[in-house]
Scaffold this active site. Structure first.
Site, PDB file in Angstrom:
ATOM      1  CG  HIS A  11       4.983   0.895   3.221  1.00 20.89           C
ATOM      2  ND1 HIS A  11       4.444   2.117   2.779  1.00 20.89           N
ATOM      3  CD2 HIS A  11       4.536   0.568   4.270  1.00 20.89           C
ATOM      4  CE1 HIS A  11       3.692   2.655   3.610  1.00 20.89           C
ATOM      5  NE2 HIS A  11       3.441   1.817   4.714  1.00 20.89           N
ATOM      6  CG  HIS A  66      -0.138   0.161   2.312  1.00 21.24           C
ATOM      7  ND1 HIS A  66       0.575  -1.031   3.079  1.00 21.24           N
ATOM      8  CD2 HIS A  66       0.035   1.116   3.478  1.00 21.24           C
ATOM      9  CE1 HIS A  66       1.006  -0.498   4.142  1.00 21.24           C
ATOM     10  NE2 HIS A  66       0.647   0.834   4.439  1.00 21.24           N
ATOM     11  CG  ASP A  72       1.513   4.769   5.081  1.00 22.96           C
ATOM     12  OD1 ASP A  72       1.145   3.639   5.338  1.00 22.96           O
ATOM     13  OD2 ASP A  72       2.534   5.398   5.384  1.00 22.96           O
ATOM     14  NE  ARG A 101       1.975   5.387   9.890  1.00 19.19           N
ATOM     15  CZ  ARG A 101       1.118   4.865   8.654  1.00 19.19           C
ATOM     16  NH1 ARG A 101       1.339   3.733   8.671  1.00 19.19           N
ATOM     17  NH2 ARG A 101       0.231   5.853   8.528  1.00 19.19           N
TER      18      ARG A 101
HETATM   19  C1  SIN Z   1       3.039   0.513   8.057  1.00 21.75           C
HETATM   20  O1  SIN Z   1       3.187   1.832   8.471  1.00 21.75           O
HETATM   21  O2  SIN Z   1       2.480   0.424   7.124  1.00 21.75           O
HETATM   22  C2  SIN Z   1       3.682  -0.357   8.511  1.00 21.75           C
HETATM   23  C3  SIN Z   1       5.053  -0.205   8.443  1.00 21.75           C
HETATM   24  C4  SIN Z   1       5.956  -1.397   9.220  1.00 21.75           C
HETATM   25  O3  SIN Z   1       5.431  -1.736  10.322  1.00 21.75           O
HETATM   26  O4  SIN Z   1       6.936  -1.655   8.989  1.00 21.75           O
END
Ligand code: SIN
Length: 285
Positions: free
Chosen positions: A261, A111, A113, A276
């Site tokens: 990612h 995806h 984000d 995050r």
């Molecule tokens: C995400 O923010 O999509 C998860 C990324 C991660 O946990 O490495």
């Protein structure tokens, strides 16, 4: 043979950036993110972010939440996640957490984000504080090269087409085990161009993903499903990817406008934890 590394590397004076792979990513050294960064370092980091699309800040200490938030704000207003739980006292921070009791781990499918937002995030900064003994990697895929590698007839077909990005099928009930009651939530939906032009680099990037993109406007269901499948396969092709193995306190900063990612949940029943901060973006064009 074109030297891709040279083409995307500027002469940074206040940080050191070591390319991670020929197409995508750089490891960044010489910055301590647990303290406010200087204007000179910020200039280099901003340039490296555009050059490499995802930066991995190495040899870091745990970043205090307010310093992490302030670092994010240097790149723009912060983005509030439409569904995920936040850190107590810090609504700007989304806590990433999976352990033996988790039913899901965040970001397990490819995806960009929150691409279901009208103005999807510009970038995301994740610092991992607790990592499993091994595993728990994150993969990134380069959406410039995914677009560039398409044939001219397919590029002609998709330029000018738009796609729907939805989120209820992903978010509803997703965070129930972390105390979120989303009964009355309205989950975002947006329409975006399939090919977007990065507002800062001017480069074209493929902007569809298997998590949120549900259909292409103006095509029959069958046509939409087939073309989306082709584009998802292209976006997820191994030749555009890198895989990052975290060390404690690494911070990854990725550009959602030109990469996707995917987090690998291969470490159950071990724990993985991080924080995050996400920066608001503009409407894709
Ligand atoms: C995400 O923010 O999509 C998860 C990324 C991660 O946990 O490495």
């Amino acid at each position: 043979m074109v030297n891709l590394v040279k083409l995307r590397d500027h002469n940074y004076k206040f940080i050191s950036a070591k390319p991670f792979a020929p197409n995508l990513g750089a490891e960044v050294y010489g910055v301590d993110l647990s303290k406010p960064v200087s204007a000179a370092q910020f200039g280099d980091i901003s340039q490296a972010f555009l050059d490499h699309q995802v930066l991995f800040f190495k040899n870091q200490k745990e970043i205090p939440p307010d310093v992490h938030i302030a670092f994010g704000r240097k790149f723009g207003e912060l983005h509030a996640h439409p569904a995920a739980p936040t850190m107590e006292g810090y609504p700007e921070i989304f806590e990433i957490h999976a352990d033996k009791d988790s039913k899901i781990a965040n970001g397990e499918f490819w995806h960009s984000d929150v691409s279901c937002d009208e103005e999807p995030p510009l970038g995301t900064m994740l610092q991992i504080h607790l990592a499993p003994l091994c595993g728990g990697d994150t993969m990134f895929s380069d959406m410039y090269s995914a677009y560039d590698a398409l044939s001219t007839p397919i590029k002609r077909l998709i330029n000018g087409l738009t796609a729907v990005h939805e989120s209820e099928h992903i978010y509803k009930g997703r965070y129930a085990d972390r105390g979120v009651n989303d009964t009355n939530y309205i989950f975002p939906t947006a329409v975006h161009p399939i090919v977007r032009t990065h507002p800062e680099t001017g480069k074209k990037a493929l902007f569809v993903n298997r998590t949120f993109t549900t259909r292409i406007n103006g095509l029959s269901h069958e046509e939409s499903d087939s073309i989306l499948q082709l584009l998802f396969d292209q976006a997820e092709h191994i030749s555009h990817q890198i895989r990052f193995s975290w060390s404690i306190n690494d911070l990854a900063f990725w550009d959602n406008r030109c990469c996707m990612h995917r987090a690998i949940w291969d470490y159950w029943p071990e724990q993985r934890k991080g924080r995050r901060v996400t920066i608001k973006g503009d409407r894709p064009k």
